[in-house]
Motif scaffolding. Structure first.
Motif, short mmCIF file in Angstrom:
data_model
loop_
_atom_site.label_atom_id
_atom_site.label_comp_id
_atom_site.label_asym_id
_atom_site.label_seq_id
_atom_site.Cartn_x
_atom_site.Cartn_y
_atom_site.Cartn_z
N ASN A 209 0.81 -1.23 0.00
CA ASN A 209 0.00 0.00 0.00
C ASN A 209 0.84 1.28 0.00
O ASN A 209 0.34 2.36 0.32
CB ASN A 209 -0.98 0.03 1.18
N LYS A 210 2.11 1.16 -0.35
CA LYS A 210 2.99 2.33 -0.46
C LYS A 210 3.43 2.47 -1.91
O LYS A 210 3.95 1.52 -2.50
CB LYS A 210 4.20 2.19 0.47
N ALA A 211 3.23 3.66 -2.46
CA ALA A 211 3.49 3.89 -3.88
C ALA A 211 4.82 4.58 -4.12
O ALA A 211 5.30 5.34 -3.28
CB ALA A 211 2.36 4.71 -4.49
N ARG A 212 5.39 4.31 -5.30
CA ARG A 212 6.65 4.95 -5.69
C ARG A 212 6.66 5.13 -7.20
O ARG A 212 6.27 4.25 -7.96
CB ARG A 212 7.85 4.12 -5.26
N ILE A 213 7.14 6.29 -7.63
CA ILE A 213 7.30 6.60 -9.05
C ILE A 213 8.79 6.71 -9.35
O ILE A 213 9.55 7.27 -8.56
CB ILE A 213 6.62 7.95 -9.40
N SER A 214 9.21 6.21 -10.49
CA SER A 214 10.58 6.47 -10.96
C SER A 214 10.53 6.79 -12.45
O SER A 214 9.70 6.26 -13.18
CB SER A 214 11.50 5.27 -10.71
N VAL A 215 11.41 7.69 -12.86
CA VAL A 215 11.51 8.10 -14.25
C VAL A 215 12.97 8.05 -14.66
O VAL A 215 13.84 8.54 -13.94
CB VAL A 215 10.96 9.53 -14.47
N VAL A 216 13.24 7.45 -15.83
CA VAL A 216 14.61 7.29 -16.32
C VAL A 216 14.82 8.14 -17.58
O VAL A 216 13.97 8.15 -18.47
CB VAL A 216 14.90 5.81 -16.65
N SER A 217 15.93 8.86 -17.63
CA SER A 217 16.27 9.63 -18.83
C SER A 217 17.70 10.14 -18.69
O SER A 217 18.45 9.68 -17.82
CB SER A 217 15.29 10.80 -19.02
N THR A 218 18.06 11.10 -19.53
CA THR A 218 19.37 11.74 -19.40
C THR A 218 19.36 12.66 -18.18
O THR A 218 18.30 13.06 -17.68
CB THR A 218 19.71 12.57 -20.64
N GLU A 219 20.55 13.02 -17.71
CA GLU A 219 20.64 13.91 -16.55
C GLU A 219 19.96 15.25 -16.83
O GLU A 219 19.24 15.79 -15.99
CB GLU A 219 22.11 14.12 -16.18
N SER A 220 20.16 15.77 -18.04
CA SER A 220 19.56 17.05 -18.42
C SER A 220 18.03 16.97 -18.41
O SER A 220 17.36 17.84 -17.86
CB SER A 220 20.06 17.46 -19.81
N PHE A 221 17.50 15.92 -19.02
CA PHE A 221 16.05 15.75 -19.10
C PHE A 221 15.46 15.60 -17.70
O PHE A 221 14.45 16.23 -17.36
CB PHE A 221 15.73 14.52 -19.95
N CYS A 222 16.09 14.74 -16.88
CA CYS A 222 15.57 14.51 -15.52
C CYS A 222 15.59 15.77 -14.68
O CYS A 222 14.65 16.04 -13.91
CB CYS A 222 16.38 13.41 -14.84
N ASN A 223 16.65 16.55 -14.80
CA ASN A 223 16.74 17.79 -14.01
C ASN A 223 15.61 18.75 -14.37
O ASN A 223 15.00 19.37 -13.49
CB ASN A 223 18.09 18.46 -14.24
N LYS A 224 15.33 18.90 -15.66
CA LYS A 224 14.26 19.79 -16.09
C LYS A 224 12.90 19.28 -15.64
O LYS A 224 12.07 20.04 -15.13
CB LYS A 224 14.29 19.94 -17.61
N LEU A 225 12.66 17.98 -15.82
CA LEU A 225 11.37 17.41 -15.42
C LEU A 225 11.19 17.51 -13.91
O LEU A 225 10.10 17.84 -13.42
CB LEU A 225 11.29 15.94 -15.87
N LYS A 226 12.24 17.25 -13.16
CA LYS A 226 12.19 17.36 -11.70
C LYS A 226 11.83 18.79 -11.29
O LYS A 226 11.01 19.01 -10.39
CB LYS A 226 13.54 16.96 -11.12
N SER A 227 12.41 19.76 -11.98
CA SER A 227 12.12 21.16 -11.68
C SER A 227 10.66 21.49 -11.95
O SER A 227 10.00 22.17 -11.14
CB SER A 227 13.03 22.06 -12.52
N ILE A 228 10.12 20.99 -13.06
CA ILE A 228 8.72 21.24 -13.40
C ILE A 228 7.80 20.65 -12.34
O ILE A 228 6.84 21.29 -11.89
CB ILE A 228 8.40 20.64 -14.79
N ILE A 229 8.09 19.43 -11.92
CA ILE A 229 7.24 18.74 -10.95
C ILE A 229 7.31 19.42 -9.58
O ILE A 229 6.29 19.60 -8.90
CB ILE A 229 7.64 17.26 -10.85
N GLU A 230 8.51 19.82 -9.19
CA GLU A 230 8.65 20.48 -7.89
C GLU A 230 7.97 21.85 -7.89
O GLU A 230 7.47 22.31 -6.85
CB GLU A 230 10.12 20.59 -7.52
N ASN A 231 7.92 22.50 -9.05
CA ASN A 231 7.27 23.81 -9.15
C ASN A 231 5.76 23.74 -8.97
O ASN A 231 5.13 24.78 -8.72
CB ASN A 231 7.61 24.48 -10.49
N ILE A 232 5.19 22.56 -9.11
CA ILE A 232 3.75 22.42 -8.86
C ILE A 232 3.50 21.81 -7.48
O ILE A 232 2.40 21.36 -7.18
CB ILE A 232 3.04 21.60 -9.96
N GLY A 233 4.55 21.81 -6.64
CA GLY A 233 4.39 21.42 -5.24
C GLY A 233 4.55 19.96 -4.92
O GLY A 233 4.13 19.51 -3.86
#
Length: 291
Positions: A209-233
């Motif tokens: 009953n504990k969930a986890r998400i992982s996303v794999v990509s290049t360092e550049s792509f992951c950094n940008k996506l991480k920033s977008i997600i964190e910007n929505i809280g």
């Protein structure tokens, strides 16, 4: 006399094609299968590897690959050639995201395709209906004894304009270590693009009953996506290098905690009409856990 010369030329060509007189390695056989599925003919593969076309046919049959009829190989299917000219809809943003993750684009041959496990064939049918409804999906059955290798379906596009446009949009040849996040995508479509990428190179797991998400990509792509997600809280973990000894740019980052995971899934599925059923069911499962 002319007939004799033509017969001699043909004989020499056939002998040349099969002059290698050696057994293909396992790696070469797998390459043959992948190239055939991506659109190469048995004749061109025979020339490439220096064997007879029948040898290529045998390799394909032993791996349960559907061999195309000659008439089918040369048939032209109607295609929405301008589909990727403007990324201005949910469907286009989603499919581009999936191409970023699980697609391949051979610029030199103008061939692009998405290959997925047969459990996810539903999404390929949806994509096909939008781009080339009459074109059959290609099927490859894996029987190499590796339980991690699944039978696969492929949606294959043989079109110069689409291949070039995908390149312009960031889907380059051998993109695994090259892709960057497409900052030009309209803000209203970013979550649809991310959903497409997540369906290809993301993972959602629910354990006890504990969930986890992982996303794999290049360092550049992951950094940008991480920033977008964190910007929505939504809180994300730091980037993780799974194989530091390989010295490449592949990274992944994770979202943990049921609330964070659910917030991410609510975001990517907002107003969604196209998605992988398998991952959407995980989303529904997490909703039921949180109720």
């Amino acid at each position: 006399m002319v007939r004799q010369r033509l017969s001699l030329i043909l004989t020499l060509k056939v002998l040349k094609m099969g002059s290698r007189n050696s057994v293909l390695t396992q790696k070469e056989k797998e390459e043959c299968v992948e190239l055939y599925i991506s659109g190469e003919s048995t004749v061109s593969l025979a020339k490439k590897y220096g064997v007879y076309p029948n040898s290529i046919n045998g390799i394909l049959r032993r791996r349960n690959v559907n061999i195309r009829k000659s008439s089918e190989a040369h048939r032209k299917y109607k295609i929405n050639e301008s589909f990727f000219d403007f990324i201005d809809s949910e469907e286009k943003a989603y499919i581009l995201g999936l191409f970023y993750a699980d697609g391949s684009n051979n610029i030199r041959r103008f061939k692009a395709y998405i290959s997925l496990s047969e459990v996810d064939v539903d999404i390929l049918y949806k994509i096909r209906s939008l781009i080339s409804p009459d074109k059959p999906l290609l099927y490859s059955k894996r029987n190499d004894g590796n339980s991690n290798h699944k039978n696969r379906y492929m949606f294959y596009i043989d079109n110069k304009h689409i291949s070039k446009q995908l390149e312009n949009l960031g889907c380059v040849t051998n993109k695994t270590f090259k892709i960057t996040f497409p900052n030009w995508i309209d803000n209203d479509l970013i979550h649809h693009f991310v959903r497409g990428y997540f369906d290809g190179d993301g993972h959602i797991g629910i354990y006890n009953n504990k969930a986890r998400i992982s996303v794999v990509s290049t360092e550049s792509f992951c950094n940008k996506l991480k920033s977008i997600i964190e910007n929505i809280g939504i809180k994300c973990s730091d980037l993780y290098c799974r194989f530091p000894e390989r010295e490449n740019s592949t990274r992944d980052f994770r979202i943990t905690g049921n609330k964070n995971v659910l917030s991410f899934l609510i975001w990517i599925y907002r107003d969604a009409t196209i998605y992988m059923e398998r991952k959407y069911k995980k989303y529904q499962e997490l909703i039921s856990i949180m109720e």
